[in-house]
Design a protein around this motif. Structure first.
Motif, PDB file in Angstrom:
ATOM      1  N   THR A  45      -0.415   1.654 -16.300  1.00 10.74           N
ATOM      2  CA  THR A  45       0.454   2.279 -15.294  1.00 10.74           C
ATOM      3  C   THR A  45       1.166   1.060 -14.830  1.00 10.74           C
ATOM      4  OG1 THR A  45      -0.863   3.924 -14.728  1.00 10.74           O
ATOM      5  CG2 THR A  45       0.826   3.478 -13.197  1.00 10.74           C
ATOM      6  N   ARG A  46       0.853  -0.096 -14.517  1.00  9.50           N
ATOM      7  CA  ARG A  46       1.381  -1.274 -14.002  1.00  9.50           C
ATOM      8  C   ARG A  46       2.449  -1.798 -14.930  1.00  9.50           C
ATOM      9  NH1 ARG A  46      -2.037  -6.744 -12.086  1.00  9.50           N
ATOM     10  NH2 ARG A  46      -0.179  -7.629 -10.941  1.00  9.50           N
ATOM     11  N   ASP A  47       2.152  -1.871 -16.241  1.00 11.65           N
ATOM     12  CA  ASP A  47       3.194  -2.447 -17.225  1.00 11.65           C
ATOM     13  C   ASP A  47       4.346  -1.468 -17.179  1.00 11.65           C
ATOM     14  OD1 ASP A  47       3.920  -4.017 -19.505  1.00 11.65           O
ATOM     15  OD2 ASP A  47       3.842  -1.870 -20.518  1.00 11.65           O
ATOM     16  N   ARG A  48       3.993   0.111 -17.204  1.00  9.55           N
ATOM     17  CA  ARG A  48       5.124   1.049 -17.287  1.00  9.55           C
ATOM     18  C   ARG A  48       6.188   0.734 -16.012  1.00  9.55           C
ATOM     19  NH1 ARG A  48       1.258   4.701 -19.049  1.00  9.55           N
ATOM     20  NH2 ARG A  48       1.172   5.518 -17.024  1.00  9.55           N
ATOM     21  N   LEU A  49       5.397   0.445 -14.849  1.00  4.38           N
ATOM     22  CA  LEU A  49       6.222   0.494 -13.684  1.00  4.38           C
ATOM     23  C   LEU A  49       6.996  -0.705 -13.454  1.00  4.38           C
ATOM     24  CD1 LEU A  49       4.007   2.418 -10.885  1.00  4.38           C
ATOM     25  CD2 LEU A  49       6.099   2.882 -11.661  1.00  4.38           C
ATOM     26  N   GLN A  50       6.401  -1.998 -14.067  1.00  6.57           N
ATOM     27  CA  GLN A  50       7.047  -3.156 -14.206  1.00  6.57           C
ATOM     28  C   GLN A  50       8.203  -3.040 -15.026  1.00  6.57           C
ATOM     29  OE1 GLN A  50       4.152  -5.623 -15.690  1.00  6.57           O
ATOM     30  NE2 GLN A  50       3.362  -6.387 -13.774  1.00  6.57           N
ATOM     31  N   GLN A  51       8.298  -2.451 -16.001  1.00  9.98           N
ATOM     32  CA  GLN A  51       9.709  -2.324 -17.046  1.00  9.98           C
ATOM     33  C   GLN A  51      10.353  -1.242 -16.376  1.00  9.98           C
ATOM     34  OE1 GLN A  51       9.916  -4.118 -19.775  1.00  9.98           O
ATOM     35  NE2 GLN A  51       7.782  -4.899 -19.086  1.00  9.98           N
ATOM     36  N   PRO A 101       3.736  -4.550  -5.261  1.00 11.65           N
ATOM     37  CA  PRO A 101       4.151  -3.012  -5.509  1.00 11.65           C
ATOM     38  C   PRO A 101       3.029  -2.535  -6.443  1.00 11.65           C
ATOM     39  CG  PRO A 101       5.717  -4.321  -6.187  1.00 11.65           C
ATOM     40  CD  PRO A 101       4.922  -5.215  -5.668  1.00 11.65           C
ATOM     41  N   PHE A 102       2.586  -3.344  -7.354  1.00  8.83           N
ATOM     42  CA  PHE A 102       1.718  -2.703  -8.490  1.00  8.83           C
ATOM     43  C   PHE A 102       0.535  -3.336  -8.645  1.00  8.83           C
ATOM     44  CE2 PHE A 102       6.291  -3.540 -10.464  1.00  8.83           C
ATOM     45  CZ  PHE A 102       6.713  -2.024  -9.754  1.00  8.83           C
ATOM     46  N   ALA A 103       0.144  -3.827  -7.750  1.00  7.37           N
ATOM     47  CA  ALA A 103      -1.287  -4.616  -7.667  1.00  7.37           C
ATOM     48  C   ALA A 103      -2.410  -3.902  -7.796  1.00  7.37           C
ATOM     49  CB  ALA A 103      -1.544  -5.362  -6.375  1.00  7.37           C
ATOM     50  N   ALA A 104      -2.424  -2.630  -7.019  1.00  7.24           N
ATOM     51  CA  ALA A 104      -3.660  -1.777  -7.079  1.00  7.24           C
ATOM     52  C   ALA A 104      -3.697  -0.685  -8.345  1.00  7.24           C
ATOM     53  CB  ALA A 104      -3.453  -0.880  -5.840  1.00  7.24           C
ATOM     54  N   LEU A 105      -2.751  -0.961  -9.231  1.00  7.21           N
ATOM     55  CA  LEU A 105      -2.787   0.263 -10.370  1.00  7.21           C
ATOM     56  C   LEU A 105      -3.399  -0.187 -11.402  1.00  7.21           C
ATOM     57  CD1 LEU A 105       1.104   0.881  -9.984  1.00  7.21           C
ATOM     58  CD2 LEU A 105      -0.678   2.081  -9.261  1.00  7.21           C
ATOM     59  N   ASP A 106      -3.871   0.595 -12.314  1.00  8.30           N
ATOM     60  CA  ASP A 106      -4.250   0.290 -13.721  1.00  8.30           C
ATOM     61  C   ASP A 106      -3.471  -0.367 -14.742  1.00  8.30           C
ATOM     62  OD1 ASP A 106      -3.388   2.203 -15.880  1.00  8.30           O
ATOM     63  OD2 ASP A 106      -3.564   3.371 -13.989  1.00  8.30           O
ATOM     64  N   GLY A 154      -1.430   7.462  -8.294  1.00 10.33           N
ATOM     65  CA  GLY A 154      -1.065   6.011  -7.850  1.00 10.33           C
ATOM     66  C   GLY A 154       0.243   5.808  -8.482  1.00 10.33           C
ATOM     67  N   GLY A 155       0.490   5.837  -9.748  1.00 11.69           N
ATOM     68  CA  GLY A 155       1.852   5.435 -10.089  1.00 11.69           C
ATOM     69  C   GLY A 155       2.986   6.376  -9.923  1.00 11.69           C
ATOM     70  N   GLN A 156       2.832   7.802  -9.545  1.00  8.68           N
ATOM     71  CA  GLN A 156       3.614   8.492  -9.105  1.00  8.68           C
ATOM     72  C   GLN A 156       4.082   7.903  -7.650  1.00  8.68           C
ATOM     73  OE1 GLN A 156       1.858  12.279  -9.928  1.00  8.68           O
ATOM     74  NE2 GLN A 156       3.099  12.665 -11.674  1.00  8.68           N
ATOM     75  N   GLN A 157       3.107   8.031  -6.910  1.00 11.57           N
ATOM     76  CA  GLN A 157       3.194   7.683  -5.447  1.00 11.57           C
ATOM     77  C   GLN A 157       4.054   6.205  -5.442  1.00 11.57           C
ATOM     78  OE1 GLN A 157      -0.394   7.423  -3.407  1.00 11.57           O
ATOM     79  NE2 GLN A 157      -0.979   9.279  -4.090  1.00 11.57           N
ATOM     80  N   GLN A 158       3.883   5.137  -6.039  1.00 11.64           N
ATOM     81  CA  GLN A 158       4.598   4.012  -6.191  1.00 11.64           C
ATOM     82  C   GLN A 158       6.054   4.156  -6.527  1.00 11.64           C
ATOM     83  OE1 GLN A 158       4.894   1.221  -4.618  1.00 11.64           O
ATOM     84  NE2 GLN A 158       2.898   0.488  -5.183  1.00 11.64           N
ATOM     85  N   ARG A 210       0.884  -1.113   0.057  1.00 11.06           N
ATOM     86  CA  ARG A 210      -0.033  -0.005   0.083  1.00 11.06           C
ATOM     87  C   ARG A 210       0.788   1.287  -0.019  1.00 11.06           C
ATOM     88  NH1 ARG A 210      -5.240  -1.890   0.814  1.00 11.06           N
ATOM     89  NH2 ARG A 210      -5.270  -3.918   1.834  1.00 11.06           N
ATOM     90  N   ILE A 211       2.096   1.083  -0.710  1.00 11.52           N
ATOM     91  CA  ILE A 211       3.006   2.209  -0.776  1.00 11.52           C
ATOM     92  C   ILE A 211       3.625   2.901   0.655  1.00 11.52           C
ATOM     93  CG2 ILE A 211       3.510   4.313  -2.041  1.00 11.52           C
ATOM     94  CD1 ILE A 211       0.969   4.006  -3.789  1.00 11.52           C
ATOM     95  N   GLY A 212       2.700   3.058   1.440  1.00  3.95           N
ATOM     96  CA  GLY A 212       3.237   3.367   2.867  1.00  3.95           C
ATOM     97  C   GLY A 212       4.002   4.881   2.842  1.00  3.95           C
TER      98      GLY A 212
END
Length: 348
Positions: free
Chosen positions: A263-269, A255-260, A231-235, A177-179
């Motif tokens: 955004t999830r794909d971008r953060l994974q990469q 870490p990326f479970a709650a993202l669209d 949400g993506g920026q917070q993560q 939940r980022i924290g």
């Protein structure tokens, strides 16, 4: 004579010369060995060719933890190209080792005697359903949860021999939940571990600026509060904070479970890029088998507190250990079949 090289990850042809002394050209056997090292399973190797000793360094070796079946073939090929020398030595260091790790809550066994190792530079993904013990296992590694029994070794050192707060400062941790602290700015959130380590203010400022660039956030966001971010920026801020104290080990809890999806794909990469650049060892928790297959060097499947199977994505796909692993794989297989049918102009 010592020749140092860095070999770019996952590229058998690209060999970048760092230093060369005393020789204009390398012997063919050494050239072949250097090229094939990109396919071999070790992050560090020392190869002797008579008067030349090559120290080949591959800090982000994705293949460091490839299946054990690959090791003998790679080793024998290297020896044959080296003229049959038995002085060739290969090593793949262990960053983390769990030995019969167990957690009980009264009569309930949350994690039952699990054992596995994670090599330097490896990304191990823990996957399983809710209540399988993934997060409990992750938190026992950095002692957010104390184990009932068993042992965790990090870099060859017993985790219980290190004060818990010191241990956690050495390990990057990204929460589900980022924290982020809502009353602190982006810069202040990232700097929390550095403040605890009593870094000088100037050094903290430089480090925060570098981390914002690393996680692809605009410098102008440094003074904003978490509520003012997407949400993506917070993560990304959460990842930057986990990296702030320059750890070599990261733990990531969904870490990326709650993202669209986008955004999830971008953060994974972005995470994969950061891990390659920094040579990080990481354990990543997810309930999503597709995410596990796409990200992992190896996958550890947990079910009802027990470790069911550990292997590469290909190992799990071709040789699932039991019906539970087979069921986990059914969703990505079904999605792949549906996508193939759509691309072929058919229907689901």
């Amino acid at each position: 004579m010592v020749v140092d090289f860095t070999i770019a990850p996952l590229s058998a042809a690209r060999v970048n010369l760092v230093e060369k002394k005393g020789r204009r050209d390398f012997p063919p056997a050494l050239q072949m060995a250097l090229v094939t090292m990109d396919r071999i399973v070790n992050s560090v190797a020392w190869i002797d060719f008579g008067d030349i000793r090559a120290n080949i360094v591959k800090p982000t070796a994705r293949l460091c933890a490839a299946s054990h079946a690959t090791r003998p073939a790679g080793r024998s090929r290297l020896r044959s190209w080296a003229g049959g020398s038995d002085r060739s030595r290969l090593r793949c260091g262990r960053m983390i080792e769990l030995d019969r790790l167990t957690k009980r809550y009264g009569d309930v066994v949350a994690v039952r005697e699990i054992s596995f190792t994670v090599s330097d530079g490896e990304l191990l993904v823990l996957v399983g359903g809710s209540g399988s013990g993934k997060t409990t296992t992750l938190k026992m590694i950095n002692r957010l949860i104390e184990p009932t029994s068993g042992r965790v070794s990090i870099g060859g050192e017993d985790a219980l021999a290190v004060p818990a707060h010191q241990l956690r400062r050495r390990i990057g941790y990204v929460f589900q939940r980022i924290g982020l602290f809502p009353h602190m700015t982006v810069g202040e959130n990232i700097a929390v571990p550095l403040t605890l380590l009593e870094w000088p203010v100037e050094r903290i400022t430089r480090r925060v600026e570098a981390l914002l660039s690393l996680v692809e956030l605009e410098p102008g966001l440094v003074g904003r509060f978490p509520a003012q971010l997407s949400g993506g920026q917070q993560q990304r801020v959460g990842v930057a904070r986990a990296l702030s104290a320059e750890p070599t080990l990261m733990l990531l809890d969904e870490p990326f479970a709650a993202l669209d999806p986008l955004t999830r794909d971008r953060l994974q990469q972005s995470f994969l890029r950061i891990r390659r650049e920094l040579g990080l060892t990481a354990i990543f928790v997810t309930h999503d088998m597709v995410e596990a297959l796409l990200l992992a060097d190896r996958i550890a499947v947990m079910h009802e507190g027990a470790l069911i199977q550990v292997g590469t994505p290909r190992d799990l796909i071709t040789s699932p250990a039991n019906e539970y692993v087979e069921r986990l794989l059914e969703t990505p297989r079904r999605q792949a079949r549906s996508f193939d049918a759509l691309m072929a102009g058919g229907s689901w």
